[in-house]
Design a protein around this motif. Structure first.
Motif, PDB file in Angstrom:
ATOM      1  N   TRP A 435     -20.035 -27.442  -7.449  1.00 45.32           N
ATOM      2  CA  TRP A 435     -19.687 -28.807  -7.827  1.00 45.32           C
ATOM      3  C   TRP A 435     -20.477 -29.793  -6.967  1.00 45.32           C
ATOM      4  CZ3 TRP A 435     -16.201 -25.301  -5.647  1.00 45.32           C
ATOM      5  CH2 TRP A 435     -15.899 -25.506  -4.304  1.00 45.32           C
ATOM      6  N   GLU A 436     -20.472 -31.062  -7.380  1.00 44.94           N
ATOM      7  CA  GLU A 436     -21.174 -32.097  -6.628  1.00 44.94           C
ATOM      8  C   GLU A 436     -20.271 -32.730  -5.574  1.00 44.94           C
ATOM      9  OE1 GLU A 436     -24.861 -33.375  -7.325  1.00 44.94           O
ATOM     10  OE2 GLU A 436     -24.345 -31.257  -7.289  1.00 44.94           O
ATOM     11  N   LYS A 437     -19.085 -33.149  -5.998  1.00 48.31           N
ATOM     12  CA  LYS A 437     -18.146 -33.804  -5.087  1.00 48.31           C
ATOM     13  C   LYS A 437     -16.734 -33.493  -5.540  1.00 48.31           C
ATOM     14  CE  LYS A 437     -21.220 -37.747  -4.176  1.00 48.31           C
ATOM     15  NZ  LYS A 437     -21.430 -39.196  -4.350  1.00 48.31           N
ATOM     16  N   ASN A 438     -15.776 -33.679  -4.618  1.00 49.29           N
ATOM     17  CA  ASN A 438     -14.394 -33.630  -5.068  1.00 49.29           C
ATOM     18  C   ASN A 438     -13.989 -35.034  -5.520  1.00 49.29           C
ATOM     19  OD1 ASN A 438     -13.293 -35.136  -2.785  1.00 49.29           O
ATOM     20  ND2 ASN A 438     -13.430 -33.256  -1.572  1.00 49.29           N
ATOM     21  N   LEU A 439     -12.832 -35.136  -6.137  1.00 51.12           N
ATOM     22  CA  LEU A 439     -12.408 -36.401  -6.738  1.00 51.12           C
ATOM     23  C   LEU A 439     -12.291 -37.509  -5.703  1.00 51.12           C
ATOM     24  CD1 LEU A 439     -11.406 -37.897  -9.282  1.00 51.12           C
ATOM     25  CD2 LEU A 439      -9.099 -37.061  -8.772  1.00 51.12           C
ATOM     26  N   GLU A 440     -11.786 -37.185  -4.519  1.00 48.42           N
ATOM     27  CA  GLU A 440     -11.650 -38.190  -3.461  1.00 48.42           C
ATOM     28  C   GLU A 440     -13.016 -38.733  -3.059  1.00 48.42           C
ATOM     29  OE1 GLU A 440      -8.837 -38.228   0.271  1.00 48.42           O
ATOM     30  OE2 GLU A 440     -10.627 -37.062   0.748  1.00 48.42           O
ATOM     31  N   GLU A 441     -13.977 -37.844  -2.833  1.00 45.95           N
ATOM     32  CA  GLU A 441     -15.326 -38.269  -2.445  1.00 45.95           C
ATOM     33  C   GLU A 441     -15.973 -39.106  -3.546  1.00 45.95           C
ATOM     34  OE1 GLU A 441     -16.431 -34.300   0.241  1.00 45.95           O
ATOM     35  OE2 GLU A 441     -16.813 -34.358  -1.906  1.00 45.95           O
ATOM     36  N   HIS A 442     -15.765 -38.693  -4.782  1.00 46.52           N
ATOM     37  CA  HIS A 442     -16.367 -39.404  -5.914  1.00 46.52           C
ATOM     38  C   HIS A 442     -15.862 -40.842  -5.993  1.00 46.52           C
ATOM     39  CE1 HIS A 442     -18.448 -39.426  -9.829  1.00 46.52           C
ATOM     40  NE2 HIS A 442     -17.483 -40.236 -10.212  1.00 46.52           N
ATOM     41  N   LEU A 443     -14.553 -41.022  -5.814  1.00 46.25           N
ATOM     42  CA  LEU A 443     -13.981 -42.366  -5.912  1.00 46.25           C
ATOM     43  C   LEU A 443     -14.382 -43.243  -4.731  1.00 46.25           C
ATOM     44  CD1 LEU A 443     -10.403 -41.544  -7.260  1.00 46.25           C
ATOM     45  CD2 LEU A 443     -12.250 -42.672  -8.496  1.00 46.25           C
ATOM     46  N   THR A 479      -8.645 -33.897  -3.319  1.00 52.63           N
ATOM     47  CA  THR A 479      -9.643 -32.972  -2.777  1.00 52.63           C
ATOM     48  C   THR A 479      -9.617 -31.613  -3.474  1.00 52.63           C
ATOM     49  OG1 THR A 479      -8.068 -32.342  -1.043  1.00 52.63           O
ATOM     50  CG2 THR A 479      -9.687 -34.047  -0.494  1.00 52.63           C
ATOM     51  N   ASN A 480      -8.623 -31.372  -4.325  1.00 51.65           N
ATOM     52  CA  ASN A 480      -8.549 -30.108  -5.050  1.00 51.65           C
ATOM     53  C   ASN A 480      -9.107 -30.204  -6.465  1.00 51.65           C
ATOM     54  OD1 ASN A 480      -7.432 -28.392  -3.077  1.00 51.65           O
ATOM     55  ND2 ASN A 480      -5.422 -29.309  -3.375  1.00 51.65           N
ATOM     56  N   PHE A 481      -9.642 -31.379  -6.809  1.00 53.15           N
ATOM     57  CA  PHE A 481     -10.302 -31.553  -8.105  1.00 53.15           C
ATOM     58  C   PHE A 481     -11.797 -31.736  -7.858  1.00 53.15           C
ATOM     59  CE2 PHE A 481      -5.956 -32.722  -9.021  1.00 53.15           C
ATOM     60  CZ  PHE A 481      -5.739 -32.198 -10.294  1.00 53.15           C
ATOM     61  N   PHE A 482     -12.599 -30.906  -8.519  1.00 52.67           N
ATOM     62  CA  PHE A 482     -14.038 -30.907  -8.286  1.00 52.67           C
ATOM     63  C   PHE A 482     -14.799 -31.407  -9.513  1.00 52.67           C
ATOM     64  CE2 PHE A 482     -12.305 -27.394  -5.666  1.00 52.67           C
ATOM     65  CZ  PHE A 482     -12.491 -28.000  -4.440  1.00 52.67           C
ATOM     66  N   ILE A 483     -15.900 -32.110  -9.273  1.00 55.07           N
ATOM     67  CA  ILE A 483     -16.676 -32.719 -10.344  1.00 55.07           C
ATOM     68  C   ILE A 483     -18.096 -32.164 -10.310  1.00 55.07           C
ATOM     69  CG2 ILE A 483     -17.471 -34.902 -11.333  1.00 55.07           C
ATOM     70  CD1 ILE A 483     -15.174 -36.264  -9.815  1.00 55.07           C
ATOM     71  N   ASP A 484     -18.553 -31.651 -11.453  1.00 58.25           N
ATOM     72  CA  ASP A 484     -19.900 -31.081 -11.490  1.00 58.25           C
ATOM     73  C   ASP A 484     -20.930 -32.130 -11.897  1.00 58.25           C
ATOM     74  OD1 ASP A 484     -19.781 -31.376 -14.248  1.00 58.25           O
ATOM     75  OD2 ASP A 484     -19.519 -29.237 -14.669  1.00 58.25           O
TER      76      ASP A 484
END
Length: 701
Positions: A435-443, A479-484
């Motif tokens: 993955w690229e980032k987790n949801l927290e990092e993405h936001l 942090t438990n949701f990942f985004i590709d």
């Protein structure tokens, strides 16, 4: 003439700020010089007993540093504050531990000091005593309840730089206080396998600075002792150096042999520059250690070893290496570009450096290659057969359980799937699509734009899929949701907090409540921590505001619809679907003799939000609708059914005069009556007789 009491008071009071600072400077100097007479005279003149000198030192702290119990008692009697902190957050108590004076420690504890209080760098008195080798102070603090395994607490900014996290055992090991190390482990039960924020355990701390001649012997003693205590030999320092490599750098054949005899260490492991233990031995021209490593099976075909010995003019070493089939083979790398944008640099480094292969997997378990922290260990970058992966490393027993769970997720669209796995030396290496980032990092990244509605659709589906497999997640954190790379979201559970549902509705309800917080977190762009966000943080001018409030409320109240139906909630509907829904209701109720009864059930608890809607709507539009060019004159009342009738008539019988005035019909009505959709939807849903009217599918779902 005798001076008055008032004039005497003026004489003893500093006449200016400069005088006060001068007195403070002199007081601290007198304390450091242990001059009791001068200290008393300066206090008589009005010197502030709690004044601070350079770096924030108070007289009390200086007295403690000077190891002067009498001065400490004097200053405390004169009102010195034992809780005062230096610029680095240190107190007189931590200074007393550094000095090792048990009597002063007792005295300060009697004044209400917290035994585990720490400075800005996370050092407690117990850690300082261990660091400076003060055994009696250490034992005293332990007897008073000091936490032996407390990790160094640091600020969030320092933690991001991987500072802090060390324990007293690591301090004692780093400073090579062998007797203190033994006391901490044997008498106080210190955990030898705790790691600091750079993933280093006490063995790494002991060996890292063991090359110095004056520290060599104690480092070897501590190394052997920790090995006998069962410490993990696979820990690495911040440069990726294993204990074996550090032992070779120390040129300690005894430690090298002891490490190899453990049978748990990878003899061919390499640091971030690709240096193996054998290459280090060759560079140091340490024939005995190189011979030992070769005899134990170290690879001689990596690191251009022959080139190294040729530079060193080490003929004997060259003969040894050729005996074990070493050859000069220049390394070349084709130009390779990773798919990942986020992990590009780390992946290119991983591709270039030497790493011992684990089946088809190339990975490096050290801090610069770590992409996620979990309570069960880190997640690291890897290349499996050339494919970019995220790698979870665990003991084989636990890894088998994890593998079985992730294999169940194989047919799920939004649960993280297992790509491949490898086994080696009692460890399981689970490989996942990177993955690229987790949801927290993405936001948190301002340049990363997100379609919140689409993101929540995927999040809802992920939780539904997990529930379908029979598990409740119990840790729905961003942090438990990942985004590709494509923006697709996946849910994982690397902390193993999931629980079998087995008919326990409270587990599902707990996930629903957590999901409600996650909805708010996403809709507010992650501006506040998950546990602090509330409905007050939602933007009231958002076109989805009313629907979002209702969705969150439904999740919190453990709505009987469950996630399956809540995934079709009006929040997820498009603007056109909402308008189409409102238009369709009149067609469904127009032939009913008691149209108002359709909304009666809801009216008992929730009143129509626009009881004077005819006054809100554009007067020109209402006039045209009540007096159409063709047809019968109508009079619209303020009832909800008449508002729905007007919406239907206006859109079914378009009039250019109205369109020119208000523009897009859906845009106009949904903006003018933002709470109408959810009111009509809930009114129908809560009325058993007409609940089927609320069933509508948005093609975009």
């Amino acid at each position: 003439m005798e001076p008055t009491a008032h004039s005497q008071q003026e004489a003893s009071t500093p006449s200016s700020r400069e005088t006060a600072e001068d007195l403070a400077f002199k007081l601290n100097a007198a304390v450091r010089n242990r001059n009791r007479k001068d200290v008393l005279e300066l206090l008589e003149k009005g010197a502030d007993v709690n004044s601070k000198a350079e770096s924030g030192w108070t007289p009390l702290q200086s007295a403690v540093q000077a190891d002067d119990e009498d001065l400490v008692r004097l200053l405390l009697d004169k009102g010195a504050c034992p809780l005062a902190r230096k610029d680095n957050g240190g107190t007189a108590f931590t200074e007393a531990a550094i000095v090792g004076n048990v009597n002063i420690l007792k005295l300060l504890l009697d004044h209400g000091l917290n035994i585990n209080d720490h400075d800005d760098n996370g050092f407690t008195a117990f850690m300082e005593a261990a660091c400076y080798g003060k055994e009696e102070a250490l034992k005293f603090l332990y007897s008073k309840g000091a936490n032996v395994n407390l990790r160094r607490a640091v600020s969030e900014e320092k933690a991001k730089l991987h500072k802090g996290g060390a324990t007293a055992l690591m301090d004692a090991s780093r400073k090579h206080h062998f007797s203190v190390v033994k006391i901490l482990v044997q008498e106080m039960g210190a955990d030898v396998n705790i790691c600091d924020n750079k993933d280093r355990n006490a063995l790494i701390h002991a060996l890292k600075e063991g090359c110095a001649k004056e520290r060599y012997e104690s480092a070897v003693f501590i190394g052997h002792f920790l090995l006998n205590c069962g410490i993990d030999v696979n820990s690495k320092d911040e440069c990726g150096k294993s204990a074996l490599i550090l032992a070779v750098e120390m040129q300690s054949p005894d430690l090298v042999k002891a490490l190899l005899e453990k049978g748990e260490i990878d003899i061919d492991d390499a640091d971030e520059e690709g240096n193996t233990a054998l290459k280090v031995a060759v560079e140091k021209n340490d024939y005995n250690i190189a011979k030992l490593l070769c005899e134990k099976g170290a690879r001689t075909d990596v690191g251009n070893l022959i080139a190294v010995v040729n530079r060193n003019r080490a003929h004997n070493m060259a003969c040894l290496l050729r005996e074990y089939n070493a050859k000069f083979v220049p390394e070349t790398f084709k130009d390779w570009e990773p798919n990942s944008k986020c992990w590009r640099d780390q992946l290119k480094n991983l591709y270039k450096i030497y790493r011992p292969m684990i089946g088809k997997l190339k990975t490096f378990q050290y801090i610069q290659q770590r992409i996620q922290n979990t309570s069960q260990g880190g997640i690291y970058l890897g290349l499996h057969g050339g494919t970019e992966v995220a790698v979870r490393i665990s003991r084989s027993t636990e890894g088998d359980k994890e593998k079985r769970f992730f294999e169940q997720c194989g047919k799920c669209e939004h649960l993280l799937k297992l790509f491949q796995f490898e086994k080696a030396r009692g460890y399981m290496y689970l490989c996942f699509p990177l993955w690229e980032k987790n949801l927290e990092e993405h936001l948190q990244e301002p340049e990363d734009q997100m379609d919140y509605k689409d993101a929540l659709r995927m999040i809802f589906q992920a939780v539904r899929e997990l529930h379908f497999l029979g598990f409740a997640h119990q840790d729905l954190h961003p942090t438990n949701f990942f985004i590709d790379l494509r923006g697709k979201i996946y849910l994982a559970d690397f902390d193993n907090k999931r629980k079998l549902i087995e008919g326990k509705k409270e587990l599902i309800n707990s996930d629903l409540e957590a999901l409600s917080r996650l909805v708010l977190y996403v809709l507010t762009g992650g501006r506040k921590p998950l546990q602090q966000v509330s409905t007050k943080d939602l933007a009231a001018d958002s076109p989805d505001y009313e629907e979002a409030l209702d969705l969150v409320s439904s999740l919190v109240s453990h709505d009987e619809r469950g996630l399956e139906d809540l995934s079709k909630h009006p929040y997820f509907w498009s603007k056109q679907t909402r308008f189409k829904f409102l238009k369709s209701i009149w067609n469904k109720i127009k032939d009913l003799c008691k149209r108002k009864a359709v909304f009666k059930a809801a009216n008992a608890t929730e009143s129509f939000p626009y009881p004077r809607w005819t006054e809100k709507i554009d007067k020109y539009v209402l006039k045209i609708m009540e007096n159409p060019r063709k047809g019968i004159t109508l009079k619209y009342s303020n009832d909800v059914t008449d508002l729905l009738r007007l919406i239907r008539n206006l859109d079914e019988h378009p009039d250019t005069r109205i369109s020119n005035r208000i523009g897009d019909h859906a845009e106009y009505f949904l903006k003018l009556f933002p709470a109408l959709t959810i009111y009509v939807y809930n009114s129908l849903r809560q009325n058993p007789k007409y609940s089927n009217f609320a069933d509508i599918q948005d093609p975009s779902l």
